[in-house]
Design an enzyme around this catalytic site. Sequence first.
Site, PDB file in Angstrom:
ATOM      1  N   GLU A 160     -83.863 -63.462  47.378  1.00 43.57           N
ATOM      2  CA  GLU A 160     -84.112 -63.805  48.779  1.00 43.57           C
ATOM      3  C   GLU A 160     -83.403 -65.083  49.234  1.00 43.57           C
ATOM      4  O   GLU A 160     -83.674 -65.550  50.351  1.00 43.57           O
ATOM      5  CB  GLU A 160     -85.622 -63.937  49.007  1.00 43.57           C
ATOM      6  CG  GLU A 160     -86.412 -62.705  48.587  1.00 43.57           C
ATOM      7  CD  GLU A 160     -87.893 -62.819  48.882  1.00 43.57           C
ATOM      8  OE1 GLU A 160     -88.256 -62.768  50.062  1.00 43.57           O
ATOM      9  OE2 GLU A 160     -88.677 -62.972  47.921  1.00 43.57           O
TER      10      GLU A 160
ATOM     11  N   GLN B 267     -87.025 -59.267  43.479  1.00 41.91           N
ATOM     12  CA  GLN B 267     -86.556 -59.502  44.841  1.00 41.91           C
ATOM     13  C   GLN B 267     -85.745 -60.800  44.887  1.00 41.91           C
ATOM     14  O   GLN B 267     -86.240 -61.867  44.529  1.00 41.91           O
ATOM     15  CB  GLN B 267     -87.760 -59.578  45.777  1.00 41.91           C
ATOM     16  CG  GLN B 267     -87.401 -59.557  47.238  1.00 41.91           C
ATOM     17  CD  GLN B 267     -88.594 -59.198  48.112  1.00 41.91           C
ATOM     18  OE1 GLN B 267     -89.578 -58.640  47.631  1.00 41.91           O
ATOM     19  NE2 GLN B 267     -88.504 -59.510  49.380  1.00 41.91           N
TER      20      GLN B 267
ATOM     21  N   HIS C 119     -97.377 -60.738  52.146  1.00 39.78           N
ATOM     22  CA  HIS C 119     -97.421 -61.054  53.577  1.00 39.78           C
ATOM     23  C   HIS C 119     -98.410 -60.165  54.323  1.00 39.78           C
ATOM     24  O   HIS C 119     -98.156 -59.749  55.454  1.00 39.78           O
ATOM     25  CB  HIS C 119     -96.027 -60.911  54.186  1.00 39.78           C
ATOM     26  CG  HIS C 119     -95.052 -61.940  53.730  1.00 39.78           C
ATOM     27  ND1 HIS C 119     -95.220 -63.280  53.952  1.00 39.78           N
ATOM     28  CD2 HIS C 119     -93.880 -61.811  53.052  1.00 39.78           C
ATOM     29  CE1 HIS C 119     -94.196 -63.961  53.428  1.00 39.78           C
ATOM     30  NE2 HIS C 119     -93.378 -63.084  52.870  1.00 39.78           N
TER      31      HIS C 119
ATOM     32  N   ARG D 193     -96.389 -55.093  45.678  1.00 45.09           N
ATOM     33  CA  ARG D 193     -95.743 -56.410  45.639  1.00 45.09           C
ATOM     34  C   ARG D 193     -96.815 -57.474  45.458  1.00 45.09           C
ATOM     35  O   ARG D 193     -97.602 -57.729  46.370  1.00 45.09           O
ATOM     36  CB  ARG D 193     -94.946 -56.686  46.917  1.00 45.09           C
ATOM     37  CG  ARG D 193     -94.296 -58.070  46.878  1.00 45.09           C
ATOM     38  CD  ARG D 193     -93.199 -58.252  47.905  1.00 45.09           C
ATOM     39  NE  ARG D 193     -93.701 -58.323  49.277  1.00 45.09           N
ATOM     40  CZ  ARG D 193     -92.929 -58.633  50.318  1.00 45.09           C
ATOM     41  NH1 ARG D 193     -91.627 -58.883  50.141  1.00 45.09           N
ATOM     42  NH2 ARG D 193     -93.434 -58.669  51.535  1.00 45.09           N
TER      43      ARG D 193
ATOM     44  N   ASP E 274     -85.710 -63.280  54.408  1.00 47.29           N
ATOM     45  CA  ASP E 274     -85.630 -64.600  53.791  1.00 47.29           C
ATOM     46  C   ASP E 274     -84.189 -65.042  53.576  1.00 47.29           C
ATOM     47  O   ASP E 274     -83.882 -66.236  53.657  1.00 47.29           O
ATOM     48  CB  ASP E 274     -86.405 -64.609  52.471  1.00 47.29           C
ATOM     49  CG  ASP E 274     -87.905 -64.682  52.709  1.00 47.29           C
ATOM     50  OD1 ASP E 274     -88.398 -65.781  53.025  1.00 47.29           O
ATOM     51  OD2 ASP E 274     -88.573 -63.650  52.594  1.00 47.29           O
TER      52      ASP E 274
ATOM     53  N   ASP F  34    -103.684 -53.081  35.395  1.00 42.23           N
ATOM     54  CA  ASP F  34    -104.913 -52.473  34.885  1.00 42.23           C
ATOM     55  C   ASP F  34    -105.567 -51.531  35.895  1.00 42.23           C
ATOM     56  O   ASP F  34    -106.277 -50.595  35.499  1.00 42.23           O
ATOM     57  CB  ASP F  34    -105.911 -53.550  34.467  1.00 42.23           C
ATOM     58  CG  ASP F  34    -105.585 -54.173  33.113  1.00 42.23           C
ATOM     59  OD1 ASP F  34    -104.688 -53.664  32.419  1.00 42.23           O
ATOM     60  OD2 ASP F  34    -106.226 -55.185  32.756  1.00 42.23           O
TER      61      ASP F  34
END
Length: 254
Positions: free
Chosen positions: A151, A149, A48, A73, A177, A87
């Site tokens: 939600e 997560q 987001h 995230r 959420d 990586d």
Amino acid sequence: MKLPSNRFLASIRSGQPQIGLWLSLASGYATEAVAGAGFDWLLIDTEHSPNDLSSVLTQLQVLAAHPVTPIVRPDWNDPVLVKRLLDIGAPGLLFPMVQSPEEAARAVAATRYPPHGIRGVSGCTRANGFARMSDYFSRIEEETAVLVQVETRAAIAQALETGRVEGVDGVFFGPADIAADIGLLGKPSDPAVWDVIRPAARKLIEAGIPVGTLVFDPAFARSLVAEGFSFVACGSDAVLLARGADSLSRTMRG
């Protein structure tokens, strides 16, 4: 050269709560400004916010100079993106919108090299000190935090099973959420939202599975830590800037 231990993982595994802050401004300069504030972990958000791989890399480089653990995230449970984030040296990932134990297992697999997963192998990356870490391949699985997560009500119903998936290090409840899913869009602090979250969180805590969340009320954040939540974020850089500007403007205008 050896792979550093993951302080965040060691702490939640030993029952030491970790206090965090969300990073949404997509700026290495802004991240440097909060890096020394004393938080245990900082969440670099690509779901987001306008963060991309380059801005995430810059912030990881900035945070390397501070005793704080960055968690990234990704915008989705995408093994190609996960490979690239690992990586460049992300020591942990928070996977959004994990709906089932099967999806959690796919998230874990994306962080593991064969034969335990599907992560592609590159011999010279920032993550392994550009091939200088002699123990990277033998230790990276145990030092990478995999957080999932939940939600929605459907995900919460399976939260305990999801938390028990091998390789999952913690379950994160997303109140915004969850609020939307129960018809309370924009009201993540509503007691009804936490009436849904708390019973599932208690089951996970009783099972010894670390639990986390994000709230914007410091007193509420402290109360969740007291209830047994292991990793709690208590604000974001964007909110601090916006609300601080609002407050200053109101003060000046009397």
